[in-house]
Design a protein around this motif. Structure first.
Motif, PDB file in Angstrom:
ATOM      1  N   UNK A  11       0.900  -1.167   0.076  1.00  0.00           N
ATOM      2  CA  UNK A  11      -0.027  -0.070   0.018  1.00  0.00           C
ATOM      3  C   UNK A  11       0.906   1.365  -0.052  1.00  0.00           C
ATOM      4  N   UNK A  12       1.987   1.214   0.645  1.00  0.00           N
ATOM      5  CA  UNK A  12       2.746   2.507   0.797  1.00  0.00           C
ATOM      6  C   UNK A  12       3.531   2.633  -0.606  1.00  0.00           C
ATOM      7  N   UNK A  13       3.803   1.713  -1.378  1.00  0.00           N
ATOM      8  CA  UNK A  13       4.498   1.983  -2.712  1.00  0.00           C
ATOM      9  C   UNK A  13       3.155   2.531  -3.643  1.00  0.00           C
ATOM     10  N   UNK A  14       1.941   2.044  -3.532  1.00  0.00           N
ATOM     11  CA  UNK A  14       0.888   2.593  -4.191  1.00  0.00           C
ATOM     12  C   UNK A  14       0.325   3.840  -3.988  1.00  0.00           C
ATOM     13  N   UNK A  15       0.423   4.248  -2.563  1.00  0.00           N
ATOM     14  CA  UNK A  15       0.251   5.546  -2.283  1.00  0.00           C
ATOM     15  C   UNK A  15       1.386   6.601  -2.824  1.00  0.00           C
ATOM     16  N   UNK A  16       2.636   6.329  -2.705  1.00  0.00           N
ATOM     17  CA  UNK A  16       3.674   7.206  -3.145  1.00  0.00           C
ATOM     18  C   UNK A  16       3.413   7.237  -4.839  1.00  0.00           C
ATOM     19  N   UNK A  17       2.941   6.219  -5.404  1.00  0.00           N
ATOM     20  CA  UNK A  17       3.113   6.123  -7.084  1.00  0.00           C
ATOM     21  C   UNK A  17       2.037   7.221  -7.487  1.00  0.00           C
ATOM     22  N   UNK A  18       1.013   7.555  -6.745  1.00  0.00           N
ATOM     23  CA  UNK A  18      -0.012   8.111  -7.038  1.00  0.00           C
ATOM     24  C   UNK A  18      -0.003   9.696  -6.506  1.00  0.00           C
ATOM     25  N   UNK A  19       0.943   9.851  -5.701  1.00  0.00           N
ATOM     26  CA  UNK A  19       1.144  11.185  -5.078  1.00  0.00           C
ATOM     27  C   UNK A  19       0.934  12.329  -6.200  1.00  0.00           C
ATOM     28  N   UNK A  20       1.598  12.174  -7.354  1.00  0.00           N
ATOM     29  CA  UNK A  20       1.497  13.227  -8.377  1.00  0.00           C
ATOM     30  C   UNK A  20       0.173  13.710  -8.803  1.00  0.00           C
ATOM     31  N   UNK A  21      -0.730  12.530  -8.995  1.00  0.00           N
ATOM     32  CA  UNK A  21      -2.144  12.862  -9.525  1.00  0.00           C
ATOM     33  C   UNK A  21      -3.063  13.249  -8.421  1.00  0.00           C
ATOM     34  N   UNK A  22      -2.741  12.801  -7.252  1.00  0.00           N
ATOM     35  CA  UNK A  22      -3.472  13.412  -6.136  1.00  0.00           C
ATOM     36  C   UNK A  22      -3.165  14.975  -5.925  1.00  0.00           C
ATOM     37  N   UNK A  23      -1.862  15.275  -5.924  1.00  0.00           N
ATOM     38  CA  UNK A  23      -1.600  16.368  -5.832  1.00  0.00           C
ATOM     39  C   UNK A  23      -2.153  17.455  -6.801  1.00  0.00           C
ATOM     40  N   UNK A  24      -2.095  17.139  -8.077  1.00  0.00           N
ATOM     41  CA  UNK A  24      -2.937  17.954  -9.281  1.00  0.00           C
ATOM     42  C   UNK A  24      -4.472  17.930  -8.720  1.00  0.00           C
ATOM     43  N   UNK A  25      -4.949  16.756  -8.427  1.00  0.00           N
ATOM     44  CA  UNK A  25      -6.497  16.979  -8.405  1.00  0.00           C
ATOM     45  C   UNK A  25      -6.823  17.997  -7.071  1.00  0.00           C
ATOM     46  N   UNK A  26      -5.698  17.810  -6.013  1.00  0.00           N
ATOM     47  CA  UNK A  26      -6.151  18.967  -5.095  1.00  0.00           C
ATOM     48  C   UNK A  26      -6.124  20.241  -5.645  1.00  0.00           C
TER      49      UNK A  26
END
Length: 511
Positions: A11-26
């Protein structure tokens, strides 16, 4: 979301992988909460969100690919189709991929060996294309290229996706998209029909303006014989006739028998108008269209007969071939039927024959006597529908003699007499009506207009052979209603060509 429900189980790897798209959405969400956004009109909001969310979606796509790269596990054995094993790996190999959301980068593991090309199992799992444009972009190119010019298709695709794709790339994608249409129809099982259902075949041709290097040999020689064009702003005399390549179209469809009488087709002009309802003619269903600029007419006729035999392999049904009367066309159909031992009934389109009657009518009536000419044509057409083509021809000659019409003034009559006499065996409309067969080529005429004229004959178009062939086949495919089914087939063929064929025993299928 539990750790076990993500790729790789971390889960930690998955969370880190999607950090960029989460930041963009925010950031997009924050923008929509701002005072500035509160001053936008609804159309401005659509434009802003359309642009911002496309980038969010592209980043989501990119992040997913990154997660795949991070969690890719080494295969214990990778062997190519020639039996050569890849014994080493190299991580971090990347390639570009242009998608409907924008450009992304695919990172994956390379399987390496000495003196052989690298293999990328992850490419196979993603069914990546050979070039950088995704199957989604290729599908858009295929659809949009059939609707309008390649330039218009390019503009629409870029407006929808922001992909920045070029005119030539759209054309190349459309050509590639049509690559499996013939094999798709070879494998497609036709809809079932009873032995009582009439099997209808029809073919026709339509010229397409082609670049000089793609003209057929005879046309190219005729064009060359005219010599160079000294005029710079328009075509010289004769050049217009020697710049086209014939596209041959064919159709096969089923039609339930619908017996009719002469009165159901053409009303008696000498009878009082009545309220008698007309019986409808046979209705076409399960229509299949094909067309080709590259193939000769004989090859297209053979393809049409292939489709007919797929529907009726035992030749138990009533085969009717509708044509416009061209001798070359009839000769090809007759030869193909004989080769396959198929019993066909050739019927010449009634509307085409009526044009000859109108030509004769104007020899006997002034052009101001339209009402009288119309009634005259109707009477003779009704006689034709009773199967009396030779009697009609004799009557035309008799009327011309009685009216003392000679020489060039009776050309329309002579043309009609010659046509009715030479084609009499294919003008047995009495038998066709009694047996419930169709007697008009509306289906193929409509196909020529829709498949060719509405797209390949647009103003200013001058086609390369491969582009014209692809667009014609794709338009036929869409008209048949088979595009989505075909596209799934096409992607599977791409997978087989680009990936499966590279591995021994279909190794990657089990991956």
């Amino acid at each position: 979301m539990s750790a076990g429900s993500v790729l790789g189980g971390d889960l930690a790897v998955a969370e880190a992988a999607f950090a960029a798209s989460r930041g963009l959405f925010d950031r997009v969400a924050a923008r929509m909460q701002s005072v500035d956004a509160g001053a936008l009109t609804h159309s401005q909001l659509e434009e802003v969100l359309g642009s911002d969310m496309r980038e969010v979606t592209r980043q989501l796509y990119q992040d997913h690919l990154r997660l795949r790269e991070l969690t890719e596990q080494r295969e214990p054995e990778v062997v190519d189709a020639k039996g050569v094993q890849r014994t080493r790996i190299e991580r971090g190999r990347t390639r570009k991929l242009a998608t409907v959301f924008g450009k992304v980068e695919v990172g994956r593991m390379a399987y390496r060996g000495y003196g052989v090309a690298d293999l990328h199992v992850a490419d196979a799992r993603l069914n990546l294309p050979e070039d950088m444009h995704s199957h989604g972009l290729a599908k858009l190119a295929a659809i949009e290229s059939t609707r309008g010019s390649f330039a218009d298709a390019c503009e629409r695709i870029n407006a929808f996706t922001g992909a920045g794709i070029g005119h030539r790339q759209v054309q190349e994608l459309a050509i590639g998209a049509a690559a499996d249409i013939d094999s798709f129809y070879d494998a497609l099982v036709p809809a079932p029909a009873t032995d009582a259902t009439v099997l209808v075949i029809s073919t026709d041709g339509k010229g397409v303006v082609i670049r000089p290097d793609s003209l057929r040999d005879a046309t190219a020689k005729a064009a060359a014989a005219k010599g160079g064009n000294a005029m710079r702003t328009r075509l010289a005399a004769g050049e217009k006739n020697n710049r086209k390549r014939m596209a041959t179209l064919g159709t096969v469809y089923d039609a339930e028998s619908a017996p009719r009488t002469v009165d159901d087709v053409i009303a008696d002009p000498d009878a009082a108008a009545g309220d008698r309802p007309r019986e409808p003619g046979p209705k076409a269903r399960s229509k299949w269209l094909c067309g080709s600029v590259a193939d000769c007419a004989a090859e297209t006729v053979a393809a049409v007969f292939d489709q007919a035999e797929a529907r009726d392999p035992g030749h138990r049904r009533d085969w009717v071939v509708l044509v416009d009367g061209a001798k070359h066309q009839i000769d090809l159909i007759t030869a193909e039927a004989e080769q396959r031992d198929a019993n066909v009934t050739i019927v010449i389109d009634l509307i085409h024959v009526l044009e000859y009657l109108w030509g004769a009518a104007w020899c006997l009536h002034g052009h101001t006597d339209g009402v009288l000419a119309e009634a005259w044509v109707a009477r003779h057409a009704r006689a034709l529908l009773t199967g009396n083509a030779l009697d009609v021809a004799a009557d035309l000659d008799k009327q011309a003699r009685a009216a003392r019409i000679r020489g060039a003034k009776r050309k329309g009559i002579d043309d009609a007499i010659g046509y009715l006499t030479n084609k009499a065996e294919h003008l047995r409309y009495d038998t066709a009506l009694a047996n419930g067969r169709p007697i008009a080529t509306g289906v193929i005429e409509g196909a020529c207009r829709h498949l060719v004229k509405d797209r390949l004959d647009i103003t200013g178009a001058r086609w390369g052979l491969s582009g014209a062939e692809a667009v014609l086949k794709l338009r036929a495919l869409r008209t048949n209603g088979d595009f989505n089914t075909y596209w799934r087939w096409h992607e599977q063929q791409e997978f087989t060509r680009n990936h499966l064929a590279r591995y021994r025993d279909g190794l990657i299928l089990a991956a």
